[in-house]
Design a protein around this motif. Structure first.
Motif: not given
Length: 469
Positions: A411-415, A432-438, A394-396, A381-392
């Motif tokens: 750690i996810p930052r700002g989204y 720790n998922p840092y968000g909701a799991v459905k 709102n939602l992943l 999962f980590t590569p996606v969050f590294e990408y997301a942190n760079k792209k600013k």
């Protein structure tokens, strides 16, 4: 040649007319007095003998689930319902009501369909879900949406049935089949709001609160739901599951199986698609800081940045391509995502990944979705969050079977983060998922009995309204 069943139905129809004519005459002679329709016991006995024949036909059919379900319900006659059948929940039992005037005008196959119609409402928990939405949408919009949903699974409908074709034709819409209840009710309400209801701009209801209804009226088909016993959602689901368990005497059609599975797996929480809709509301309310506009609260403070509403929301949809999620599951899911966010100013990026990011691309509509790349590695999962942190972002939204690391390296930052576990997955491996799991409900293939020319390839429907469909 007229069958014995048809002759009996006609005989009972004439008897029913005599009953309501007698009531109308008494009422006209005793104006101002309140009294109930007197339904002779012998009429009730004969009427329910005919219903028993319909029930026997259902039990002998390949969809015998409906027959066994009906066998468990209580039954009653009501001339004040504006549909052939209606249902509510009383005394720890589901009660199916019949309006003889409307019901007896149908042939046997149509009678079967009206009974199936009510049972599908029950399995979809429409009695609860309609109640939850009644302060947000009109009764007409809710009723039409629920009926459109269940009727898409039925053949031999009465000529006046509320179908998707009828809806699109009468309301000048182009809604797709096998969408969720929430999707339909929102679109219907938008169209109703655009229509002028009367010259004064006030809604007119010509429905008179009489004891007799002789014609189908979509605005009042579910009025008896309001008479159900007060019961919490968890208890009603438990009762429904018991009814379902006693009704399964063999294989059930795929669409029923998916619906039953969703009901049993429900934890009473919001399904992923509704949760995403709530998240989008918070994302859209974000404000973008700008130096070109002064702060509205303190306009003389030049050091404070102003704000712009409705900025473009940056949304990423990550897809685990390790082979755990089928193409059909993802197609269904991404279509739901697009339907949910299309009313917002947004930009969606698809991220295809396994143990690394394989491809990213932008989509605006379903036609922009590309065939998945044919690389099947492990899952990280980590590569996606590294990408997301760079792209600013709102939602992943991350679609996966849940099997990966137990801890993210960043750690996810700002989204906001929403995990959607595929129908084949169990739970998310992260501590720790840092968000909701459905959970994403399993996609089922539609039955051959459905007109396949109208079927979407996204597979889910009725309880995607709520998968809790």
């Amino acid at each position: 040649m007229e069958s014995y069943f048809d002759k009996q139905a006609k005989y009972l129809y004439d008897k029913a007319e005599e009953i309501i004519n007698t009531y109308a005459m008494l009422k006209s002679n005793k104006k101002g007095e309140k009294f109930e329709i007197d339904i002779p016991q012998d009429f009730k006995n004969e009427f329910f003998k005919l219903v028993d024949k319909v029930n026997l036909s259902l039990m002998e059919d390949k969809d015998n689930f409906y027959g066994y379900f009906l066998f468990q319900t209580l039954r009653d006659i009501r001339f004040d319902i504006s549909s052939p059948t209606a249902v509510n929940f009383k005394g720890a039992k589901y009660v199916i009501y019949f309006n003889p005037i409307i019901f007896l005008s149908l042939d046997m196959k149509q009678m079967e369909s009206t009974i199936k119609h009510e049972i599908l409402h029950i399995l979809s928990l429409h009695l609860l879900r309609g109640k939850e939405l009644k302060n947000k949408y009109s009764t007409l919009a809710i009723n039409i949406a629920m009926d459109v949903v269940v009727n898409q699974y039925l053949n031999y409908l009465p000529p006046y049935a509320t179908t998707l074709q009828w809806l699109n034709s009468n309301y000048n819409l182009k809604l797709e089949p096998y969408e969720s209840f929430e999707y339909y009710v929102e679109k219907i309400q938008m169209e109703l709001d655009l229509q002028e209801v009367d010259e004064n701009g006030e809604e007119v209801d010509n429905h008179e609160n009489e004891n007799i209804e002789t014609e189908y009226n979509p605005e009042h088909t579910h009025d008896v739901w309001e008479e159900s016993d007060e019961i919490d959602e968890k208890t009603l689901k438990e009762f429904t599951e018991k009814f379902v368990s006693l009704s399964q005497k063999g294989e059930v059609p795929n669409y029923l199986g998916g619906l039953i599975s969703a009901l049993k797996n429900s934890k009473g929480e919001l399904p992923w698609n509704l949760y995403l809709k709530k998240l989008m509301g918070t994302v859209e309310s974000n404000k973008k800081k700008t130096i070109t506009r002064r702060n509205r609260r303190q306009p003389n403070r030049l050091d404070l940045r102003g704000e712009l509403r409705g900025h473009k929301a940056e949304i990423a949809v990550a897809l685990d391509t390790s082979g755990s999620i089928s193409d059909e599951e993802f197609k269904q899911a991404i279509k739901e995502v697009l339907n949910i966010v299309k009313n917002y100013n947004h930009e969606i990026t698809i991220i295809e990944c396994d143990n690394e990011i394989r491809r990213t691309y932008k989509v605006k509509s379903v036609k922009d979705i590309k065939e998945r790349i044919n690389i099947r590695g492990g899952t990280k999962f980590t590569p996606v969050f590294e990408y997301a942190n760079k792209k600013k972002l709102n939602l992943l939204v991350y679609f996966t079977d849940g099997k990966g690391e137990d801890r993210l390296e960043v750690i996810p930052r700002g989204y906001k983060v929403l995990w959607v576990i595929s129908g084949r997955g169990d739970k998310l491996s992260l501590n720790n998922p840092y968000g909701a799991v459905k959970k994403l409900s399993k996609v089922e293939v539609k039955e051959d009995t459905i007109d396949m020319s109208d079927v979407r390839d996204d597979g889910y429907s009725m309880n995607n309204q709520q998968p809790m469909l």
